[in-house]
Design a protein around this motif. Structure first.
Motif, PDB file in Angstrom:
ATOM      1  N   GLY A  21       0.789  -1.226   0.000  1.00  0.00           N
ATOM      2  CA  GLY A  21       0.000   0.000   0.000  1.00  0.00           C
ATOM      3  C   GLY A  21       0.821   1.274   0.000  1.00  0.00           C
ATOM      4  N   ILE A  22       2.046   1.241  -0.561  1.00  0.00           N
ATOM      5  CA  ILE A  22       2.897   2.438  -0.553  1.00  0.00           C
ATOM      6  C   ILE A  22       2.880   3.179  -1.887  1.00  0.00           C
ATOM      7  N   LEU A  23       2.379   2.551  -2.931  1.00  0.00           N
ATOM      8  CA  LEU A  23       2.404   3.186  -4.245  1.00  0.00           C
ATOM      9  C   LEU A  23       1.036   3.014  -4.904  1.00  0.00           C
ATOM     10  N   ASP A  24       0.036   3.677  -4.325  1.00  0.00           N
ATOM     11  CA  ASP A  24      -1.297   3.628  -4.908  1.00  0.00           C
ATOM     12  C   ASP A  24      -1.316   4.362  -6.239  1.00  0.00           C
ATOM     13  N   ARG A  25      -2.427   4.242  -6.933  1.00  0.00           N
ATOM     14  CA  ARG A  25      -2.515   4.771  -8.293  1.00  0.00           C
ATOM     15  C   ARG A  25      -2.283   6.284  -8.336  1.00  0.00           C
ATOM     16  N   GLU A  26      -2.876   7.029  -7.389  1.00  0.00           N
ATOM     17  CA  GLU A  26      -2.722   8.476  -7.450  1.00  0.00           C
ATOM     18  C   GLU A  26      -1.295   8.915  -7.125  1.00  0.00           C
ATOM     19  N   ILE A  27      -0.593   8.174  -6.241  1.00  0.00           N
ATOM     20  CA  ILE A  27       0.808   8.496  -5.956  1.00  0.00           C
ATOM     21  C   ILE A  27       1.665   8.218  -7.193  1.00  0.00           C
ATOM     22  N   TYR A  28       1.405   7.085  -7.832  1.00  0.00           N
ATOM     23  CA  TYR A  28       2.108   6.724  -9.055  1.00  0.00           C
ATOM     24  C   TYR A  28       1.907   7.803 -10.118  1.00  0.00           C
ATOM     25  N   LEU A  29       0.651   8.215 -10.300  1.00  0.00           N
ATOM     26  CA  LEU A  29       0.344   9.243 -11.294  1.00  0.00           C
ATOM     27  C   LEU A  29       0.983  10.581 -10.926  1.00  0.00           C
ATOM     28  N   ALA A  30       0.971  10.911  -9.643  1.00  0.00           N
ATOM     29  CA  ALA A  30       1.571  12.176  -9.212  1.00  0.00           C
ATOM     30  C   ALA A  30       3.055  12.223  -9.570  1.00  0.00           C
ATOM     31  N   ILE A  31       3.755  11.106  -9.358  1.00  0.00           N
ATOM     32  CA  ILE A  31       5.179  11.055  -9.695  1.00  0.00           C
ATOM     33  C   ILE A  31       5.372  11.206 -11.201  1.00  0.00           C
ATOM     34  N   TRP A  32       4.551  10.506 -11.975  1.00  0.00           N
ATOM     35  CA  TRP A  32       4.659  10.612 -13.430  1.00  0.00           C
ATOM     36  C   TRP A  32       4.398  12.045 -13.905  1.00  0.00           C
ATOM     37  N   ILE A  33       3.386  12.679 -13.329  1.00  0.00           N
ATOM     38  CA  ILE A  33       3.058  14.052 -13.725  1.00  0.00           C
ATOM     39  C   ILE A  33       4.240  14.980 -13.437  1.00  0.00           C
ATOM     40  N   VAL A  34       4.852  14.825 -12.274  1.00  0.00           N
ATOM     41  CA  VAL A  34       6.006  15.663 -11.919  1.00  0.00           C
ATOM     42  C   VAL A  34       7.187  15.364 -12.835  1.00  0.00           C
ATOM     43  N   LEU A  88      10.540  17.101 -17.395  1.00  0.00           N
ATOM     44  CA  LEU A  88      11.100  16.832 -18.715  1.00  0.00           C
ATOM     45  C   LEU A  88      10.690  17.921 -19.708  1.00  0.00           C
ATOM     46  N   GLY A  89       9.428  18.345 -19.646  1.00  0.00           N
ATOM     47  CA  GLY A  89       8.971  19.417 -20.523  1.00  0.00           C
ATOM     48  C   GLY A  89       9.716  20.717 -20.271  1.00  0.00           C
ATOM     49  N   LEU A  90       9.932  21.038 -18.992  1.00  0.00           N
ATOM     50  CA  LEU A  90      10.689  22.252 -18.652  1.00  0.00           C
ATOM     51  C   LEU A  90      12.132  22.149 -19.130  1.00  0.00           C
ATOM     52  N   TYR A  91      12.710  20.944 -19.030  1.00  0.00           N
ATOM     53  CA  TYR A  91      14.079  20.746 -19.511  1.00  0.00           C
ATOM     54  C   TYR A  91      14.163  20.989 -21.016  1.00  0.00           C
ATOM     55  N   VAL A 109       4.630  17.556 -27.079  1.00  0.00           N
ATOM     56  CA  VAL A 109       4.251  16.152 -26.898  1.00  0.00           C
ATOM     57  C   VAL A 109       4.238  15.794 -25.416  1.00  0.00           C
ATOM     58  N   VAL A 110       5.295  16.197 -24.702  1.00  0.00           N
ATOM     59  CA  VAL A 110       5.421  15.838 -23.284  1.00  0.00           C
ATOM     60  C   VAL A 110       4.340  16.514 -22.447  1.00  0.00           C
ATOM     61  N   PHE A 111       4.110  17.804 -22.630  1.00  0.00           N
ATOM     62  CA  PHE A 111       3.094  18.497 -21.840  1.00  0.00           C
ATOM     63  C   PHE A 111       1.684  18.012 -22.197  1.00  0.00           C
ATOM     64  N   SER A 112       1.473  17.626 -23.444  1.00  0.00           N
ATOM     65  CA  SER A 112       0.177  17.039 -23.815  1.00  0.00           C
ATOM     66  C   SER A 112      -0.043  15.733 -23.055  1.00  0.00           C
ATOM     67  N   PHE A 113       1.036  14.955 -22.921  1.00  0.00           N
ATOM     68  CA  PHE A 113       0.955  13.712 -22.154  1.00  0.00           C
ATOM     69  C   PHE A 113       0.638  14.007 -20.691  1.00  0.00           C
ATOM     70  N   VAL A 114       1.238  15.051 -20.139  1.00  0.00           N
ATOM     71  CA  VAL A 114       0.953  15.444 -18.748  1.00  0.00           C
ATOM     72  C   VAL A 114      -0.516  15.815 -18.588  1.00  0.00           C
ATOM     73  N   PRO A 134     -10.006   6.637 -16.392  1.00  0.00           N
ATOM     74  CA  PRO A 134      -9.433   5.306 -16.628  1.00  0.00           C
ATOM     75  C   PRO A 134      -8.058   5.305 -17.277  1.00  0.00           C
ATOM     76  N   LEU A 135      -7.739   6.303 -18.123  1.00  0.00           N
ATOM     77  CA  LEU A 135      -6.445   6.350 -18.821  1.00  0.00           C
ATOM     78  C   LEU A 135      -6.143   5.002 -19.472  1.00  0.00           C
ATOM     79  N   ALA A 136      -7.094   4.540 -20.292  1.00  0.00           N
ATOM     80  CA  ALA A 136      -7.040   3.187 -20.842  1.00  0.00           C
ATOM     81  C   ALA A 136      -5.756   2.913 -21.617  1.00  0.00           C
ATOM     82  N   LYS A 137      -5.200   3.923 -22.288  1.00  0.00           N
ATOM     83  CA  LYS A 137      -4.000   3.720 -23.083  1.00  0.00           C
ATOM     84  C   LYS A 137      -2.795   3.334 -22.227  1.00  0.00           C
ATOM     85  N   LEU A 138      -2.835   3.653 -20.945  1.00  0.00           N
ATOM     86  CA  LEU A 138      -1.709   3.368 -20.052  1.00  0.00           C
ATOM     87  C   LEU A 138      -2.064   2.338 -18.993  1.00  0.00           C
ATOM     88  N   SER A 139      -3.190   1.654 -19.162  1.00  0.00           N
ATOM     89  CA  SER A 139      -3.684   0.753 -18.122  1.00  0.00           C
ATOM     90  C   SER A 139      -2.696  -0.349 -17.776  1.00  0.00           C
TER      91      SER A 139
END
Length: 656
Positions: A404-417, A422-425, A451-456, A467-472
């Motif tokens: 229970g340390i890496l729930d979906r929203e934590i995982y997504l939060a890390i990906w978003i950051v 990467l977009g800022l870089y 492309v990167v910010f669109s993904f964010v 659901p974000l089916a493409k990344l399920s």
């Protein structure tokens, strides 16, 4: 040419999320020879997919599904018994504790037909099972052929290709892994350790003794040796393991690598170390003595010199290719037995191809962009992607062991950051140690940033349960998310009677079904409830680390028609094949080989193998009151219409 490389670089980032599917098939052919004395010889040929084996005619009581061919003859009868023309490979199977014969690549069978008149119509009912190191796929089909026309000299052939259910362990992701390996191979070329060596190496071959022709031959050998140096070691390790321990041992090793917490945590840490290396924290290099010794032997003439020159490239470029090679291998360990070999072969061919290509067409070298700061930018981009992909391994361990340390929203939060950084870089707002100054934003960088910010932007709604089916396949299941917008409206499912309340169902405190479905995680409970309410069982063999399972749930189960049928017409039972929960001693299972299974996942996996001959997920069985499948079970297939038809066919069979 520089624009070509810019477009290639853009595609590399955009295509990292691409997934492809494939299907394994068995091709059957039935051929009728000429009629002699009122008799006709039929020959049936089965073409078996590469990497699979098919069981022989058996029979095997309490064993695997033997190949079965039953004939129905209109206007005649069979004469003699069915004969196998291909000799099967006999070996003792530790799981079934019996000697079993198998075919590989192809098998032929013979049957004589006695005609009553001038013509006959023969129908062959076929049933078989093919297996590889990760699972088994049952299949059946029907062939019909007309024989008996005296004036027809040419044989009559009836052929079919039978589409087998999808092997979810690797088949669905094998081609995507190969594609990803190819992209990694091209990406490795664009790193500062490798790119400057392309013109240097090509010039070496073109200026050598023997002229241009001999130089091209040497360049081709050079490319061959690069491929061999990357592919042969991993192939040797796998094949030695197979020869020493057998198929079962090798499969167990890969299963352990895919599901156990220790290798997954190690893989996660390795990815993070690789990412830190690409971001400029340090360099991963081979020992200097090894590189120098190899380089000294590269000056020798002949094939040996070419081999050591290739080895020098592999060692010198290790600081850039090492993390990529590790990434490719680690991601492929959860696939089929041959997947690590095939993915490394794909990577090395893509990596070696330009060296040979430019040697054959040296004029192309003039159009290559010059080395510069953009090469380090490629490394940094790959480093960000390594961080994102590495989380998958920590997620698998987290789900399998219920930490229970890496729930979906934590995982997504890390990906978003991560992808926001990467977009800022790419826009020059973030700089690392080895980066050159970005005086202005090029069109290439701007395109990649878009492309990167669109993904964010695509990821952000997932924080509220989109659901974000493409990344399920990459994300933790939505059942691990604490807050899902509108979840109150979707949690109503099949009512569970007082005999099996939500709070009393086994394992329901840790295991959950997607889309608000209510069901069971123990087959006996599901069978008792199904009998009480008069409904068939939708049996779902699944796994926490099963990418294809998540794809099926988010892209097929989410269809309103599928959900309606599952909620109202079936009793859903999910059996996790990789869960590490220990069960009560009263529920321990002893295998035929005498091994005691104490974990829920191992018990479910053994049941799937013993009952249905499969150990791959997902695998869907529509079970009737007698405990037998109502229709042919189904594996990974993203065809929603076919899945709806599958569910409806099960209901029709149940109510007959």
């Amino acid at each position: 040419m520089k624009n070509l490389f810019d477009r290639l670089f853009t595609c590399l980032v955009a295509l990292f999320m691409v997934q492809a599917v494939s299907a394994q098939t068995v091709s059957w052919k039935m051929e009728a020879g000429e009629i002699e004395d009122g008799r006709c010889r039929l020959v049936l040929t089965a073409e078996i997919p590469d990497g699979y084996h098919m069981y022989d005619l058996g029979p095997y009581v309490g064993g695997p599904t033997a190949t079965s061919i039953l004939f129905t003859v209109e206007g005649g009868e069979t004469e003699g018994e069915l004969k196998a023309l291909t000799e099967s490979h006999k070996a003792y199977d530790d799981i079934f504790m019996m000697e079993i014969g198998t075919y590989e690549m192809a098998a032929e069978f013979e049957q004589w037909i006695r005609l009553e008149g001038e013509g006959a119509r023969v129908t062959a009912q076929l049933e078989w099972q093919i297996c590889n190191d990760t699972g088994c796929i049952p299949g059946d089909d029907e062939l019909t052929i007309t024989i008996g026309q005296a004036e027809e000299a040419a044989p009559v052939v009836e052929e079919t290709v039978a589409e087998s259910p999808k092997d979810a362990a690797g088949g669905g992701s094998l081609w995507s892994l190969i594609l990803e390996a190819i992209l990694w191979g091209f990406a490795a070329l664009l790193t500062p350790c490798v790119f400057p060596m392309v013109p240097m190496t090509v010039s070496y071959f073109l200026k050598g003794e023997g002229g241009v022709t001999l130089g091209r031959i040497r360049a081709a050998l050079y490319g061959f040796f690069i491929v061999a140096l990357y592919t042969v070691p991993i192939a040797a390790i796998i094949l030695i393991t197979r020869l020493v321990g057998g198929d079962a041992v090798t499969a167990d090793i890969f299963n352990w690598l895919a599901t156990h917490w220790l290798p997954n945590i190690i893989f996660f840490l390795v990815f993070m170390v690789f990412a830190a290396s690409f971001l400029g924290a340090f360099e991963i290099t081979m020992p200097s003595w090894m590189v120098n010794k190899t380089d000294s032997k590269a000056d020798t003439k002949g094939i040996g010199g070419i081999f050591f020159l290739a080895l020098t490239l592999v060692l010198v470029s290790f600081s850039c290719t090492g993390p990529i090679v590790g990434s490719v291998l680690i991601k492929s360990t959860s696939g089929e037995f041959w997947t690590p070999i095939l993915t490394m072969l794909a990577f090395s061919i893509a990596f070696a191809l330009p060296f040979t290509l430019f040697a054959f067409f040296p004029s192309m070298l003039k159009n290559l962009p010059k080395s510069g700061g953009w090469l380090n930018s490629v490394k940094v981009v790959i480093g960000f992607i390594e961080v994102a992909l590495g989380l998958k391994f920590l997620s698998v361990a987290d789900q399998v062991y219920h930490w229970g340390i890496l729930d979906r929203e934590i995982y997504l939060a890390i990906w978003i950051v991560v992808f926001s950084l990467l977009g800022l870089y790419l826009l020059g707002k973030l700089k690392f140690a080895h980066d050159s100054e970005v005086k202005y934003v090029s069109v290439t960088r701007l395109s990649l940033a878009i492309v990167v910010f669109s993904f964010v932007v695509y990821l952000i709604p997932g924080m509220w349960g989109a659901p974000l089916a493409k990344l399920s396949g990459y994300l933790p299941p939505i059942t691990t998310q604490d807050f899902v917008l509108g979840s109150e409206a979707t949690t109503t499912g099949t009512a569970v009677s007082s005999a099996a309340e939500l709070s009393t169902r086994k394992y329901s405190d840790k295991l959950h079904l997607p889309h608000g479905l209510e069901g069971f995680f123990d087959l006996k409970e599901a069978e008792a409830y199904a009998k009480e309410v008069g409904k068939p069982i939708f049996l779902d063999f699944t796994g926490h680390g099963c990418v294809n399972c998540r794809e099926m749930e988010m892209r097929v189960w989410s269809d309103p028609r599928v959900l309606e049928i599952l909620k109202n017409d079936y009793v859903v039972c999910a059996l996790y094949a990789d869960d590490k929960m220990d069960v009560d001693e009263s529920e321990w299972v002893t295998t035929d080989a005498g091994k005691v299974l104490k974990q829920l996942g191992k018990i479910n996996s053994y049941y799937a193998l013993k009952t249905y001959g499969v150990n791959a997920q997902p695998y869907y069985v529509l079970q009737g009151e007698d405990g037998k499948p109502l229709v042919e079970p189904r594996g990974y297939n993203l065809d929603v219409e076919a899945f709806v038809a599958f569910l409806k066919a099960g209901l029709e069979a149940y109510h007959k």
